[in-house]
Design a protein around this motif. Structure first.
Motif, PDB file in Angstrom:
ATOM      1  N   TRP A  74       0.821  -1.196   0.000  1.00  0.00           N
ATOM      2  CA  TRP A  74       0.000   0.000   0.000  1.00  0.00           C
ATOM      3  C   TRP A  74       0.860   1.252   0.000  1.00  0.00           C
ATOM      4  CZ3 TRP A  74      -5.258  -1.313   0.325  1.00  0.00           C
ATOM      5  CH2 TRP A  74      -5.543  -2.601   0.794  1.00  0.00           C
ATOM      6  N   ASP A  75       0.335   2.294  -0.627  1.00  0.00           N
ATOM      7  CA  ASP A  75       0.906   3.625  -0.497  1.00  0.00           C
ATOM      8  C   ASP A  75       0.283   4.259   0.740  1.00  0.00           C
ATOM      9  OD1 ASP A  75       2.386   6.050  -1.801  1.00  0.00           O
ATOM     10  OD2 ASP A  75       0.388   6.789  -1.269  1.00  0.00           O
ATOM     11  N   ILE A  76       1.103   4.619   1.723  1.00  0.00           N
ATOM     12  CA  ILE A  76       0.562   5.098   2.990  1.00  0.00           C
ATOM     13  C   ILE A  76      -0.170   6.425   2.833  1.00  0.00           C
ATOM     14  CG2 ILE A  76       1.245   5.988   5.267  1.00  0.00           C
ATOM     15  CD1 ILE A  76       3.335   3.792   5.404  1.00  0.00           C
ATOM     16  N   GLU A  77       0.367   7.322   2.051  1.00  0.00           N
ATOM     17  CA  GLU A  77      -0.244   8.656   1.922  1.00  0.00           C
ATOM     18  C   GLU A  77      -1.629   8.589   1.283  1.00  0.00           C
ATOM     19  OE1 GLU A  77       0.762  13.105   0.115  1.00  0.00           O
ATOM     20  OE2 GLU A  77       2.149  11.443  -0.192  1.00  0.00           O
ATOM     21  N   SER A  78      -1.766   7.821   0.214  1.00  0.00           N
ATOM     22  CA  SER A  78      -3.047   7.772  -0.508  1.00  0.00           C
ATOM     23  C   SER A  78      -3.971   6.662  -0.020  1.00  0.00           C
ATOM     24  CB  SER A  78      -2.799   7.588  -2.002  1.00  0.00           C
ATOM     25  OG  SER A  78      -2.236   6.304  -2.259  1.00  0.00           O
ATOM     26  N   GLY A  79      -3.418   5.645   0.619  1.00  0.00           N
ATOM     27  CA  GLY A  79      -4.220   4.502   1.037  1.00  0.00           C
ATOM     28  C   GLY A  79      -4.523   3.531  -0.090  1.00  0.00           C
ATOM     29  N   GLN A  80      -3.912   3.749  -1.244  1.00  0.00           N
ATOM     30  CA  GLN A  80      -4.171   2.899  -2.405  1.00  0.00           C
ATOM     31  C   GLN A  80      -3.286   1.656  -2.396  1.00  0.00           C
ATOM     32  OE1 GLN A  80      -6.687   3.563  -4.721  1.00  0.00           O
ATOM     33  NE2 GLN A  80      -7.138   5.071  -3.117  1.00  0.00           N
ATOM     34  N   CYS A  81      -3.855   0.548  -2.847  1.00  0.00           N
ATOM     35  CA  CYS A  81      -3.105  -0.692  -2.974  1.00  0.00           C
ATOM     36  C   CYS A  81      -2.340  -0.654  -4.297  1.00  0.00           C
ATOM     37  CB  CYS A  81      -4.043  -1.896  -2.939  1.00  0.00           C
ATOM     38  SG  CYS A  81      -3.186  -3.487  -3.016  1.00  0.00           S
ATOM     39  N   GLU A  82      -1.035  -0.700  -4.223  1.00  0.00           N
ATOM     40  CA  GLU A  82      -0.199  -0.627  -5.421  1.00  0.00           C
ATOM     41  C   GLU A  82       0.055  -1.998  -6.033  1.00  0.00           C
ATOM     42  OE1 GLU A  82       2.372   3.410  -4.478  1.00  0.00           O
ATOM     43  OE2 GLU A  82       3.341   1.448  -4.282  1.00  0.00           O
ATOM     44  N   HIS A  83       0.168  -3.028  -5.197  1.00  0.00           N
ATOM     45  CA  HIS A  83       0.422  -4.381  -5.684  1.00  0.00           C
ATOM     46  C   HIS A  83      -0.325  -5.377  -4.806  1.00  0.00           C
ATOM     47  CE1 HIS A  83       3.631  -3.099  -8.398  1.00  0.00           C
ATOM     48  NE2 HIS A  83       4.163  -2.411  -7.396  1.00  0.00           N
ATOM     49  N   ARG A  84      -0.796  -6.451  -5.448  1.00  0.00           N
ATOM     50  CA  ARG A  84      -1.411  -7.567  -4.729  1.00  0.00           C
ATOM     51  C   ARG A  84      -0.977  -8.860  -5.390  1.00  0.00           C
ATOM     52  NH1 ARG A  84      -7.366  -7.927  -4.652  1.00  0.00           N
ATOM     53  NH2 ARG A  84      -7.211  -8.728  -2.526  1.00  0.00           N
ATOM     54  N   LEU A  85      -0.767  -9.874  -4.569  1.00  0.00           N
ATOM     55  CA  LEU A  85      -0.446 -11.178  -5.133  1.00  0.00           C
ATOM     56  C   LEU A  85      -0.990 -12.261  -4.211  1.00  0.00           C
ATOM     57  CD1 LEU A  85       0.950 -12.612  -7.509  1.00  0.00           C
ATOM     58  CD2 LEU A  85       3.008 -12.762  -6.092  1.00  0.00           C
ATOM     59  N   ASN A  86      -1.690 -13.202  -4.826  1.00  0.00           N
ATOM     60  CA  ASN A  86      -2.283 -14.318  -4.091  1.00  0.00           C
ATOM     61  C   ASN A  86      -1.503 -15.583  -4.413  1.00  0.00           C
ATOM     62  OD1 ASN A  86      -4.099 -16.740  -3.769  1.00  0.00           O
ATOM     63  ND2 ASN A  86      -5.495 -15.191  -2.969  1.00  0.00           N
ATOM     64  N   ILE A  87      -1.042 -16.265  -3.362  1.00  0.00           N
ATOM     65  CA  ILE A  87      -0.341 -17.530  -3.516  1.00  0.00           C
ATOM     66  C   ILE A  87      -1.129 -18.597  -2.779  1.00  0.00           C
ATOM     67  CG2 ILE A  87       1.779 -18.812  -3.004  1.00  0.00           C
ATOM     68  CD1 ILE A  87       3.320 -16.229  -3.244  1.00  0.00           C
ATOM     69  N   SER A  88      -1.475 -19.657  -3.474  1.00  0.00           N
ATOM     70  CA  SER A  88      -2.284 -20.715  -2.888  1.00  0.00           C
ATOM     71  C   SER A  88      -1.663 -21.250  -1.605  1.00  0.00           C
ATOM     72  CB  SER A  88      -2.447 -21.855  -3.900  1.00  0.00           C
ATOM     73  OG  SER A  88      -3.174 -22.929  -3.335  1.00  0.00           O
TER      74      SER A  88
END
Length: 325
Positions: free
Chosen positions: A125-139
């Motif tokens: 996450w970007d702390i200032e904006s609260g936006q998620c910049e990257h996500r990754l799901n691993i089983s």
């Protein structure tokens, strides 16, 4: 409590020892206990400053060193950011996880937040904006803990799939997966110079229950194991160094004991059992001679390590016993 008494207490509680309470405890016991604040068990404790800490009941809490920022992760799947200087309401919310969030870590420069959850997602996450910049799901990657490698772009996480993973925060890809242990990995920590990682294992009746030292410069290279607990080792941390050449690791366990180890030889330097405290689930070093310990049944403890009877501060061997109280 001050500013945080209203809303923040629902998720995490701020502690400060009262002078009266501290004096009474010093006279009556070797273990300094803070005044009762939580109604139930304490799940997490972390230091905000040398004389101030934050603890969470069912929450995970993380502070950014040198600031007034506090991050909390709750069983309601939320991640919130608080600032002690900006009132009693959260100043940022990070939404996106589908199950309980177990791990939080702030980047060294304080611009990014990493979160890991039982939903198999690792998020940046970007702390200032609260936006998620990257996500990754691993089983099967049910995240149990997350920590940032100091002065690095790497993030380390432990998992219920018994592995340790190293992530590159720039590409948000796994760069290394350590060989799977026999039991669930409950916690992880990285030493201040970023060279070593310690992880702890689930277990019972003396099976498993160990902590493991890994060399991050040789990914997957196991250095030593710290064995002695007879139930799940819930937490493992590197202790601040008091003398050159003296490196120690602390572990706490569901067996109600805390142990301090020589980092390199795995010799147990001291053991403290907190009778009636139940599982000891979280540790937070304050300085080379003291650390905080959170328990299920007996609140928060300040543990003192007597340097005088500890490891030799000179160049000699570091295997002598410590006085822990």
């Amino acid at each position: 409590m001050g500013k945080l008494q209203s809303k923040f207490r629902k998720r995490s509680q701020l502690y400060r020892a009262s002078q009266k309470g501290a004096a009474e405890n010093v006279n009556d016991s070797q273990i300094l206990q803070y005044e009762l604040a939580h109604q139930g068990s304490i799940n997490t404790v972390t230091n905000l400053s040398p004389d101030l800490c934050v603890s969470g009941g069912s929450d995970q809490v993380q502070c950014y060193s040198g600031s007034t920022w506090i991050f909390s992760a709750s069983r309601d799947k939320s991640v919130l950011m608080w600032d002690l200087d900006q009132g009693d309401e959260p100043i940022q919310e990070f939404c996106g996880h589908e199950l309980v969030v177990n791990g939080l870590a702030v980047s060294p420069e304080g611009r990014k937040l990493c979160s890991g959850s039982r939903d198999n997602w690792m998020c940046l996450w970007d702390i200032e904006s609260g936006q998620c910049e990257h996500r990754l799901n691993i089983s099967r990657n049910l995240v149990t803990h997350v920590c940032w490698v100091p002065r690095s772009s790497s993030v380390v996480q432990s998992s219920e799939d018994k592995t340790i993973r190293v992530w590159d925060s720039r590409s948000w890809q796994v760069t290394n997966t350590f060989p799977a242990k026999q039991y669930i990995q409950t916690h992880c920590d990285v030493c201040p110079n970023g060279n070593y990682l310690v992880s702890s294992s689930n277990g019972f009746a003396g099976q498993g229950c160990e902590a493991t030292l890994w060399d991050l410069r040789q990914p997957g290279c196991k250095v030593v194991e710290y064995r002695g607990h007879v139930e799940t080792t819930a937490c493992c941390v590197f202790l601040p160094t008091a003398h050159p050449g003296v490196s120690r690791v602390a572990t706490s366990s569901h067996d109600g004991s805390l142990r301090i180890w020589d980092q390199n030889t795995a010799a147990c330097l001291g053991t403290l059992t907190l009778d009636g405290a139940g599982p000891l689930v979280s540790l937070a070093p304050s300085d080379p001679s003291s650390l905080l310990c959170a328990s299920f049944n007996a609140g928060l403890h300040v543990i003192q390590v007597d340097e005088g009877s500890g490891a030799d501060p000179g160049p000699g061997p570091t295997g002598s016993a410590l006085d822990i109280k």
